[in-house]
Design a protein around this motif. Structure first.
Motif, PDB file in Angstrom:
ATOM      1  N   SER A 213     -18.421 -30.495  49.401  1.00 46.46           N
ATOM      2  CA  SER A 213     -17.461 -31.545  49.716  1.00 46.46           C
ATOM      3  C   SER A 213     -17.930 -32.326  50.931  1.00 46.46           C
ATOM      4  O   SER A 213     -18.582 -31.794  51.831  1.00 46.46           O
ATOM      5  CB  SER A 213     -16.094 -30.937  50.021  1.00 46.46           C
ATOM      6  N   SER A 214     -17.613 -33.600  50.931  1.00 42.41           N
ATOM      7  CA  SER A 214     -17.896 -34.401  52.118  1.00 42.41           C
ATOM      8  C   SER A 214     -16.792 -34.159  53.136  1.00 42.41           C
ATOM      9  O   SER A 214     -15.674 -33.808  52.794  1.00 42.41           O
ATOM     10  CB  SER A 214     -17.960 -35.884  51.747  1.00 42.41           C
ATOM     11  N   GLY A 215     -17.105 -34.357  54.386  1.00 42.98           N
ATOM     12  CA  GLY A 215     -16.114 -34.116  55.425  1.00 42.98           C
ATOM     13  C   GLY A 215     -16.103 -32.666  55.851  1.00 42.98           C
ATOM     14  O   GLY A 215     -16.569 -31.766  55.138  1.00 42.98           O
ATOM     15  N   VAL A 216     -15.556 -32.446  57.032  1.00 43.96           N
ATOM     16  CA  VAL A 216     -15.513 -31.121  57.642  1.00 43.96           C
ATOM     17  C   VAL A 216     -14.079 -30.807  58.018  1.00 43.96           C
ATOM     18  O   VAL A 216     -13.408 -31.611  58.669  1.00 43.96           O
ATOM     19  CB  VAL A 216     -16.419 -31.052  58.893  1.00 43.96           C
ATOM     20  N   TRP A 253     -10.157 -27.871  69.870  1.00 42.44           N
ATOM     21  CA  TRP A 253      -9.588 -28.465  68.649  1.00 42.44           C
ATOM     22  C   TRP A 253      -9.732 -29.988  68.679  1.00 42.44           C
ATOM     23  O   TRP A 253     -10.178 -30.599  67.699  1.00 42.44           O
ATOM     24  CB  TRP A 253      -8.120 -28.068  68.514  1.00 42.44           C
ATOM     25  N   ALA A 254      -9.360 -30.596  69.782  1.00 44.35           N
ATOM     26  CA  ALA A 254      -9.448 -32.050  69.895  1.00 44.35           C
ATOM     27  C   ALA A 254     -10.900 -32.524  69.794  1.00 44.35           C
ATOM     28  O   ALA A 254     -11.183 -33.574  69.199  1.00 44.35           O
ATOM     29  CB  ALA A 254      -8.826 -32.518  71.207  1.00 44.35           C
ATOM     30  N   ASP A 255     -11.818 -31.751  70.360  1.00 41.29           N
ATOM     31  CA  ASP A 255     -13.233 -32.097  70.260  1.00 41.29           C
ATOM     32  C   ASP A 255     -13.694 -32.104  68.806  1.00 41.29           C
ATOM     33  O   ASP A 255     -14.416 -33.017  68.374  1.00 41.29           O
ATOM     34  CB  ASP A 255     -14.068 -31.102  71.070  1.00 41.29           C
ATOM     35  N   ARG A 259     -15.081 -35.321  66.603  1.00 38.75           N
ATOM     36  CA  ARG A 259     -16.434 -35.306  66.022  1.00 38.75           C
ATOM     37  C   ARG A 259     -16.426 -35.439  64.508  1.00 38.75           C
ATOM     38  O   ARG A 259     -17.281 -36.116  63.927  1.00 38.75           O
ATOM     39  CB  ARG A 259     -17.165 -34.019  66.423  1.00 38.75           C
ATOM     40  N   TYR A 260     -15.467 -34.792  63.836  1.00 44.00           N
ATOM     41  CA  TYR A 260     -15.517 -34.730  62.372  1.00 44.00           C
ATOM     42  C   TYR A 260     -14.435 -35.548  61.681  1.00 44.00           C
ATOM     43  O   TYR A 260     -14.453 -35.687  60.469  1.00 44.00           O
ATOM     44  CB  TYR A 260     -15.468 -33.269  61.922  1.00 44.00           C
ATOM     45  N   ALA A 286      -7.009 -40.576  65.581  1.00 39.92           N
ATOM     46  CA  ALA A 286      -6.926 -41.741  64.702  1.00 39.92           C
ATOM     47  C   ALA A 286      -7.266 -41.437  63.249  1.00 39.92           C
ATOM     48  O   ALA A 286      -6.761 -42.098  62.335  1.00 39.92           O
ATOM     49  CB  ALA A 286      -7.841 -42.841  65.230  1.00 39.92           C
ATOM     50  N   SER A 287      -8.108 -40.433  63.012  1.00 41.01           N
ATOM     51  CA  SER A 287      -8.510 -40.149  61.623  1.00 41.01           C
ATOM     52  C   SER A 287      -7.431 -39.413  60.841  1.00 41.01           C
ATOM     53  O   SER A 287      -7.409 -39.451  59.602  1.00 41.01           O
ATOM     54  CB  SER A 287      -9.785 -39.292  61.614  1.00 41.01           C
ATOM     55  N   ILE A 288      -6.532 -38.734  61.536  1.00 35.65           N
ATOM     56  CA  ILE A 288      -5.576 -37.839  60.880  1.00 35.65           C
ATOM     57  C   ILE A 288      -4.460 -38.637  60.222  1.00 35.65           C
ATOM     58  O   ILE A 288      -3.797 -39.462  60.861  1.00 35.65           O
ATOM     59  CB  ILE A 288      -4.992 -36.830  61.885  1.00 35.65           C
ATOM     60  N   ARG A 289      -4.235 -38.385  58.950  1.00 38.98           N
ATOM     61  CA  ARG A 289      -3.166 -39.045  58.201  1.00 38.98           C
ATOM     62  C   ARG A 289      -1.942 -38.172  58.043  1.00 38.98           C
ATOM     63  O   ARG A 289      -0.841 -38.673  57.812  1.00 38.98           O
ATOM     64  CB  ARG A 289      -3.688 -39.466  56.811  1.00 38.98           C
ATOM     65  N   VAL A 290      -2.113 -36.853  58.156  1.00 42.02           N
ATOM     66  CA  VAL A 290      -0.983 -35.949  57.970  1.00 42.02           C
ATOM     67  C   VAL A 290      -1.253 -34.623  58.657  1.00 42.02           C
ATOM     68  O   VAL A 290      -2.397 -34.160  58.716  1.00 42.02           O
ATOM     69  CB  VAL A 290      -0.691 -35.731  56.463  1.00 42.02           C
ATOM     70  N   VAL A 291      -0.201 -34.029  59.219  1.00 42.53           N
ATOM     71  CA  VAL A 291      -0.248 -32.678  59.782  1.00 42.53           C
ATOM     72  C   VAL A 291       0.661 -31.797  58.952  1.00 42.53           C
ATOM     73  O   VAL A 291       1.812 -32.158  58.689  1.00 42.53           O
ATOM     74  CB  VAL A 291       0.223 -32.662  61.250  1.00 42.53           C
ATOM     75  N   THR A 292       0.159 -30.664  58.509  1.00 37.35           N
ATOM     76  CA  THR A 292       1.005 -29.681  57.840  1.00 37.35           C
ATOM     77  C   THR A 292       1.322 -28.563  58.825  1.00 37.35           C
ATOM     78  O   THR A 292       0.498 -28.220  59.669  1.00 37.35           O
ATOM     79  CB  THR A 292       0.327 -29.092  56.589  1.00 37.35           C
TER      80      THR A 292
END
Length: 511
Positions: A213-216, A253-255, A259-260, A286-292
């Motif tokens: 899968s792409s992404g980390v 976590w923020a790092d 990065r990914y 900015a990349s995050i669209r949703v938090v579960t």
């Protein structure tokens, strides 16, 4: 290059076959980043295969039962996968529960094999026992105990039984082990097998990934908790590389997020609040669209505050170790349409799961009525029976579930019922409070009274009297705690829940 032995899975369960196929996709590519260094899929496969060999050699015809002193490290993931490749049963052992208790636990289990790091094994396993001790260091076994001849053997067992004996979080009493079967885990991370759960179905899986899968992803839940097992298997079966954190720590976590740039992350409520009250900005996430978020209650106020600050919706869920994962939760579509009207709910039943609320005598209650929650988890299949929980709940006419509290934790104060979750939520709405935990304390006159332990946010100061005054406008008089103890940190389980046994002990002892 294909690791020898990993393709010998003709009689294995579909979960085991999927794991084996993913481990051989791209052996030289990174699988797990830990402490700034990548472990490759080939390294993961190699150690998993050697652990599998050990399981088969020591099984003597029975399903291998293997204890693993689990920590969030790549070698421990490999050991976990190796036991599953053998069709065995992982017995989860938490090395952080206290040496005396863990040592006694291991002795009582009488396991043929225990895997762990050198220090844990030295401190926790009786050297006079007959247990085979396997020491994992980095991505190696020391000494090498797997024979060369075992490498060509496929799993001796079809994986039809227990995959993991998982410790519950033990928030209200001693942790107990819950059996999670291969079918339960497969339904959790692969979905229902519409062909069948026949373990002897052909060794093909048209849905198996053909490439990584792409992404980390980021995994910060502990492997000794169902959340960590679920997130790890979810990444493995999807062939998704991930960053493995030893624990949730906001800096690392923020790092990893910067990065990914993951689109979705999972945070327990304590972590949600830590991020909410940190110096992180919308640009950082900015990349995050949703938090579960699951494992413990998250107030609607905290969820809304997170969304207001970062522009990210928080999708809460309801799960339990006994269910093998989640049974209800918010989808992004539901959140967009219903959140304003249903805020505070934990969402609707997951596909394949059923929910109902009953009275003490089992009578099914109607929409909006409060009673005991009963569940048919999708992970157990459509023919399973209703499971009665100790959670007080209500379900509205649209199917949204609210967890009101726990029947076994209700405090009866002079005939009045106090729900600890209501008091906890009120305390955590105070701007200086990071977290709170509420339990009942015996009282000769009233039967019991609520008492609270409170953890303040960094740099904040407030007195117990000021907190009691704050609650007077938000709770009935009988709900206000008779004691509010401010501490540096609330005792918590690995999953981030307040350890109510430890909280009660400290409050009763006056520490």
């Amino acid at each position: 290059m294909t690791e020898p032995g990993l393709t010998d899975t003709g009689t294995a369960h579909r979960l085991t076959r999927r794991i084996a196929s993913v481990l051989t996709l791209e052996p030289d590519a990174g699988a797990i980043e830990y402490d700034g260094r990548w472990t490759t899929w080939g390294q993961l496969a190699g150690l998993a295969e050697r652990i599998k060999d050990i399981c088969l050699e020591t099984s003597t015809g029975d399903v291998p039962r293997v204890g693993i002193l689990l920590r969030n490290r790549p070698a421990h993931v490999a050991a976990f996968l190796g036991v599953l490749l053998a069709g065995g049963c992982v017995v989860v052992i938490n090395p952080s529960r206290g040496d005396a208790r863990t040592r006694s636990d291991i002795a009582d289990l009488e396991l043929p094999v225990v895997i762990g790091e050198a220090d844990d094994l030295r401190n926790l396993v009786d050297p006079q026992s007959t247990t085979t001790v396997v020491t994992i260091t980095d991505m190696t076994i020391e000494p090498e105990v797997a024979s060369a001849t075992a490498n060509s053997r496929g799993p001796a067992h079809d994986g039809s039984g227990t995959a993991v004996l998982m410790l519950t979080s033990g928030t209200t009493g001693p942790p107990k082990r819950v059996a999670l079967t291969y079918d339960m885990l497969a339904r959790s991370v692969l979905g229902a097998d519409h062909r069948s759960d026949d373990n002897r179905s052909p060794d093909t899986d048209s849905s198996a990934p053909a490439r990584l899968s792409s992404g980390v992803a980021i995994v910060n839940a502990p492997l000794v908790h169902i959340g960590g097992v679920f997130r790890t298997l979810q990444c493995i079966v999807a062939a998704r590389p991930y960053v493995l954190l030893p624990r949730f720590e906001i800096g690392s976590w923020a790092d990893a997020v910067r990065r990914y740039r993951p689109r979705a992350v999972s945070l327990v409520p304590t972590a949600v609040r830590m991020v909410l009250h940190s110096d992180l900005t919308r640009a950082d996430l900015a990349s995050i669209r949703v938090v579960t978020s699951g494992t413990a209650p998250l107030s609607a106020e905290d969820a809304d505050a997170f969304t207001d600050k970062f522009g990210i919706p928080v999708l809460t869920s309801y799960a339990a170790t006994e269910f093998g994962g989640g049974v209800a939760g918010w989808t992004l579509a539901d959140h967009r349409e219903f959140w304003e009207a249903k805020r505070g709910s934990v969402g609707r039943a997951n596909p394949g799961s059923r929910l109902r609320v009953v009275a003490d005598d089992g009578t099914v209650l109607g929409p909006g009525e409060t009673g005991l929650l009963e569940v048919v988890p999708g992970q157990l299949g459509p023919s399973s029976d209703w499971i009665r929980t100790t959670d007080l709940a209500r379900i509205d006419s649209d199917g949204f579930l609210w967890i009101v509290g726990r029947a076994d934790q209700a405090i009866i104060r002079g005939g009045f019922k106090v729900i600890p979750e209501d008091v906890r939520t009120a305390l955590e709405s105070h701007p200086s409070v990071e977290g709170a935990s509420v339990v009942g304390r015996p009282d000769d006159r009233l039967g019991a009274t609520p008492v609270a332990m409170v953890e303040l946010r960094s740099g904040e100061a407030v007195t117990d009297g000021e907190l009691a005054e704050y609650l007077s406008d938000r709770l009935a008089r009988y709900e206000i705690p008779t004691a509010i103890v401010i501490v540096d940190a609330i005792p918590r389980t690995p999953s981030g829940k307040a350890d109510l046994t430890a909280v009660r002990s400290r409050l009763e002892s006056g520490e």
